[in-house]
Design a protein around this motif. Structure first.
Motif, PDB file in Angstrom:
ATOM      1  N   HIS A   9       3.309  13.380  58.224  1.00 42.81           N
ATOM      2  CA  HIS A   9       3.998  12.228  57.517  1.00 42.81           C
ATOM      3  C   HIS A   9       4.712  11.416  58.590  1.00 42.81           C
ATOM      4  CE1 HIS A   9       5.845  10.156  54.238  1.00 42.81           C
ATOM      5  NE2 HIS A   9       7.129  10.590  54.874  1.00 42.81           N
ATOM      6  N   ARG A  10       5.613  12.061  59.600  1.00 36.25           N
ATOM      7  CA  ARG A  10       6.395  11.153  60.214  1.00 36.25           C
ATOM      8  C   ARG A  10       5.523  10.404  61.366  1.00 36.25           C
ATOM      9  NH1 ARG A  10      11.480  10.525  58.022  1.00 36.25           N
ATOM     10  NH2 ARG A  10      12.341  12.570  57.645  1.00 36.25           N
ATOM     11  N   LEU A  11       4.521  11.060  61.518  1.00 35.23           N
ATOM     12  CA  LEU A  11       3.513  10.402  62.451  1.00 35.23           C
ATOM     13  C   LEU A  11       2.979   9.170  61.952  1.00 35.23           C
ATOM     14  CD1 LEU A  11       1.668  13.325  64.120  1.00 35.23           C
ATOM     15  CD2 LEU A  11       3.071  11.615  65.459  1.00 35.23           C
ATOM     16  N   ARG A  12       2.631   9.120  60.706  1.00 34.40           N
ATOM     17  CA  ARG A  12       2.140   7.943  59.797  1.00 34.40           C
ATOM     18  C   ARG A  12       2.993   7.113  59.859  1.00 34.40           C
ATOM     19  NH1 ARG A  12      -0.398  11.954  57.188  1.00 34.40           N
ATOM     20  NH2 ARG A  12       1.126  12.039  55.554  1.00 34.40           N
ATOM     21  N   PRO A  31      -7.299  10.644  70.907  1.00 37.43           N
ATOM     22  CA  PRO A  31      -7.441   9.993  69.166  1.00 37.43           C
ATOM     23  C   PRO A  31      -7.990  11.212  68.324  1.00 37.43           C
ATOM     24  CG  PRO A  31      -8.419   8.560  70.910  1.00 37.43           C
ATOM     25  CD  PRO A  31      -8.131  10.023  71.529  1.00 37.43           C
ATOM     26  N   ASN A  32      -8.633  12.274  68.535  1.00 33.06           N
ATOM     27  CA  ASN A  32      -9.169  13.068  67.635  1.00 33.06           C
ATOM     28  C   ASN A  32      -8.059  14.017  67.274  1.00 33.06           C
ATOM     29  OD1 ASN A  32     -11.197  14.152  65.765  1.00 33.06           O
ATOM     30  ND2 ASN A  32     -11.162  15.908  67.564  1.00 33.06           N
ATOM     31  N   TYR A  33      -7.411  14.446  68.277  1.00 33.49           N
ATOM     32  CA  TYR A  33      -6.161  15.372  68.022  1.00 33.49           C
ATOM     33  C   TYR A  33      -5.082  14.929  67.185  1.00 33.49           C
ATOM     34  CZ  TYR A  33      -3.309  19.695  68.733  1.00 33.49           C
ATOM     35  OH  TYR A  33      -2.562  20.796  68.569  1.00 33.49           O
ATOM     36  N   TYR A  34      -4.767  13.239  67.598  1.00 35.55           N
ATOM     37  CA  TYR A  34      -3.522  12.798  66.900  1.00 35.55           C
ATOM     38  C   TYR A  34      -4.252  12.533  65.442  1.00 35.55           C
ATOM     39  CZ  TYR A  34      -0.682   9.174  65.133  1.00 35.55           C
ATOM     40  OH  TYR A  34       0.207   8.750  64.385  1.00 35.55           O
ATOM     41  N   GLY A  35      -5.232  12.207  64.851  1.00 39.72           N
ATOM     42  CA  GLY A  35      -5.752  12.302  63.631  1.00 39.72           C
ATOM     43  C   GLY A  35      -5.500  13.321  62.842  1.00 39.72           C
ATOM     44  N   GLU A  36      -6.103  14.672  63.640  1.00 39.44           N
ATOM     45  CA  GLU A  36      -5.922  15.956  63.177  1.00 39.44           C
ATOM     46  C   GLU A  36      -4.451  16.124  62.811  1.00 39.44           C
ATOM     47  OE1 GLU A  36      -8.137  18.365  61.928  1.00 39.44           O
ATOM     48  OE2 GLU A  36      -9.492  16.660  62.558  1.00 39.44           O
ATOM     49  N   MET A  37      -3.571  16.009  63.768  1.00 40.18           N
ATOM     50  CA  MET A  37      -1.902  16.163  63.350  1.00 40.18           C
ATOM     51  C   MET A  37      -1.542  15.203  62.396  1.00 40.18           C
ATOM     52  SD  MET A  37      -0.233  16.304  67.032  1.00 40.18           S
ATOM     53  CE  MET A  37      -0.570  14.785  67.911  1.00 40.18           C
ATOM     54  N   GLU A  38      -1.893  13.892  62.270  1.00 35.20           N
ATOM     55  CA  GLU A  38      -1.419  13.091  61.133  1.00 35.20           C
ATOM     56  C   GLU A  38      -2.101  13.537  59.759  1.00 35.20           C
ATOM     57  OE1 GLU A  38      -2.637   8.451  60.255  1.00 35.20           O
ATOM     58  OE2 GLU A  38      -1.032   8.601  61.961  1.00 35.20           O
ATOM     59  N   ARG A  39      -2.986  14.069  59.912  1.00 34.73           N
ATOM     60  CA  ARG A  39      -3.773  14.764  58.303  1.00 34.73           C
ATOM     61  C   ARG A  39      -3.054  16.107  58.503  1.00 34.73           C
ATOM     62  NH1 ARG A  39      -8.044  12.130  60.577  1.00 34.73           N
ATOM     63  NH2 ARG A  39      -8.943  13.984  61.668  1.00 34.73           N
TER      64      ARG A  39
END
Length: 69
Positions: A9-12, A31-39
């Protein structure tokens, strides 16, 4: 909001109008790892969290959703 998803949530929230790819580059992750963290599917390591703090100027309280006076 579930506590286990607070980092995502904080990343978004911090990302704002930036793309996930821009944020991934800023934070030195793929970018893939970032997206996984954001989700909320992945969590950052301790070293990644320290990098977030340095790169964004936001302290650990921000990333863990701890409100400070």
């Amino acid at each position: 909001m579930k506590k286990e998803h607070i980092v995502g949530h904080r990343l978004r929230e911090y990302r704002g109008n930036r793309t996930q790819a821009e944020m991934a580059a800023l934070l030195n992750v793929t970018p893939n790892y970032y997206g996984e963290m954001e989700r909320g599917n992945k969590l950052p390591s301790f070293d990644m969290l320290l990098n977030f703090i340095v790169k964004t100027g936001k302290d650990a309280n921000y990333w863990f959703g701890i409100e400070t006076p």
